[in-house]
Design a protein around this motif. Structure first.
Motif, PDB file in Angstrom:
ATOM      1  N   GLY A  32       2.171  -8.594   7.274  1.00 32.54           N
ATOM      2  CA  GLY A  32       1.696  -8.183   6.002  1.00 32.54           C
ATOM      3  C   GLY A  32       1.162  -9.393   5.336  1.00 32.54           C
ATOM      4  N   HIS A  59       6.073  -2.234   5.322  1.00 30.81           N
ATOM      5  CA  HIS A  59       6.288  -3.381   4.439  1.00 30.81           C
ATOM      6  C   HIS A  59       7.664  -3.226   3.810  1.00 30.81           C
ATOM      7  CE1 HIS A  59       4.468  -0.581   1.340  1.00 30.81           C
ATOM      8  NE2 HIS A  59       5.263  -1.090   0.424  1.00 30.81           N
ATOM      9  N   CYS A  88       0.794  -1.032   0.023  1.00 30.63           N
ATOM     10  CA  CYS A  88       0.053  -0.064  -0.038  1.00 30.63           C
ATOM     11  C   CYS A  88       1.021   1.129   0.156  1.00 30.63           C
ATOM     12  CB  CYS A  88      -0.875  -0.048   1.136  1.00 30.63           C
ATOM     13  SG  CYS A  88      -1.827  -1.239   1.444  1.00 30.63           S
TER      14      CYS A  88
HETATM   15  S1  SF4 Z   1       1.223  -4.206   5.804  1.00 33.02           S
HETATM   16 FE1  SF4 Z   1       0.687  -4.573   3.649  1.00 33.02          FE
HETATM   17  S2  SF4 Z   1      -1.515  -4.527   3.726  1.00 33.02           S
HETATM   18 FE2  SF4 Z   1      -0.997  -3.881   5.769  1.00 33.02          FE
HETATM   19  S3  SF4 Z   1      -0.971  -1.491   5.381  1.00 33.02           S
HETATM   20 FE3  SF4 Z   1       1.214  -2.123   4.993  1.00 33.02          FE
HETATM   21  S4  SF4 Z   1       1.336  -2.848   2.713  1.00 33.02           S
HETATM   22 FE4  SF4 Z   1      -0.866  -2.613   3.089  1.00 33.02          FE
END
Ligand code: SF4
Length: 359
Positions: free
Chosen positions: A113, A77, A71
């Motif tokens: 994630g 992430h 995202c």
């Molecule tokens: S961990 Fe993955 S799903 Fe959650 S906000 Fe971050 S990028 Fe988006």
């Protein structure tokens, strides 16, 4: 900002305890912040007439930062040449829970994630590993997006996923709602679940007799109408299910994300959201202060404008920390912050039952 004519229809409706419409909620953005905060506090007292403010000793364990959703609003992430990937082992997770229990903690939030290789079994085994070693720990874990991910990776219906997690010992699921407006979701998290899928997961939790919560991440380029639309979706879901124990709004922290050019929302915007949410969401008992993103001082003011819970101590949190936010707290500090706001601090469990009253 508009000073309020106390004879106006909306003022009478709010103070008369009536439900307000989305259009009326939108009008509240133009109210003077003090008038709005007082109205929010009055509605809080009508739903929750005590001056107690709860908090829970908990820990978020983010078991992996490998995520196929990537995202734009997320600084957590793993990204090639930018953020190193990691995966915790079950031993790592259990050791962190041992530390939590030693600190008097009662709740764990396992969240991660959307790992491309994690199917349902991986999550079920994780829950079993925790519950077989620490049956006393309350697992308020995963999210609607993770549940949908499990369903897709394992080619199973959402219902089967929830039944398997519940059977393994999962107690409840945080709502992790972001902003339930598809125009914004398409811009900031196109690979994450849609608004309708979020609702579908919540309805499925309800059919399986499980509790949840709702959150709100605002300040991502949405309009005030879209902020209210988010609240409307949550109120409708709660009317139907009653499973949302709490609502937790916080502002988007742009730093270190792919949306770092956006200016962060202000403190006044936060207080407006809190008060409007308290007035509009007349079917949710607990509104939590987002102290992690807003800071403890602003959270203290929110306690006078509709908020009645401080949420978790968050012994460990790495998702918001990835944006550079350094706010941390502990039970002792939260007790002082709550007392100093003229309220009575109560350490609570995940079901909002008092464990320890701090006089
Ligand atoms: S961990 Fe993955 S799903 Fe959650 S906000 Fe971050 S990028 Fe988006």
């Amino acid at each position: 900002m508009k000073n309020i004519n106390q004879g106006c229809d909306l003022y009478r409706k709010i103070y008369g305890g009536e439900r307000i419409t989305p259009k009326e909620a939108l009008e509240l953005f133009s109210w003077d912040i003090i008038d709005l905060g007082m109205a929010g506090d009055m509605r809080r007292r009508s739903i929750f007439p005590k001056e107690e403010v709860g908090f829970i000793v908990d820990r978020i364990i983010n078991f992996t930062n490998i995520c196929e959703a990537a995202c734009a609003f997320c600084a957590f992430h793993a990204r090639a040449n930018l953020i190193q990937s990691y995966e915790l082992t079950y031993d790592d997770i259990l050791r962190k829970i041992e530390e939590l229990i030693a600190a008097g903690g009662t709740q764990v939030m396992l969240q991660g994630g959307l790992h491309p290789e994690y199917g349902l079994n991986r999550y079920v085994d994780m829950v079993k590993a925790v519950k077989s070693r620490f049956p006393e720990i309350y697992l308020h874990s995963f999210s609607p997006a993770e549940i949908m991910h499990m369903s897709q990776k394992s080619s199973l219906p959402i219902d089967a996923v929830i039944k398997a997690l519940k059977g393994a010992g999962l107690d409840s699921v945080p709502g992790a709602s972001d902003l339930l407006v598809d125009r914004i979701r398409k811009m900031v998290s196109p690979k994450k679940i849609t608004k309708d899928k979020w609702c579908e997961v919540i309805y499925c939790l309800w059919r399986n007799n499980m509790k949840s919560s709702a959150t709100m991440t605002y300040g991502m380029g949405e309009t005030d109408e879209e902020k209210i639309e988010h609240l409307r979706v949550i109120r409708d879901v709660q009317d139907r299910t009653g499973i949302l124990r709490a609502f937790i709004p916080w502002s988007f922290s742009p730093s270190k994300t792919r949306m770092a050019n956006i200016l962060p929302a202000t403190g006044i915007e936060y207080l407006k959201i809190v008060s409007i949410a308290r007035i509009f969401l007349d079917n949710i008992t607990y509104i939590q202060a987002g102290w992690l993103t807003e800071g403890l001082k602003l959270a203290q003011i929110a306690l006078a404008m509709g908020v009645n819970d401080m949420g978790g101590v968050l012994m460990e949190e790495v998702v918001v920390k990835a944006t550079g936010i350094k706010t941390r707290t502990n039970s002792r500090e939260l007790v002082e912050v709550i007392k100093n706001a003229g309220k009575n601090p109560v350490q609570r469990d995940s079901q909002y039952r008092a464990i320890k009253i701090h006089n």
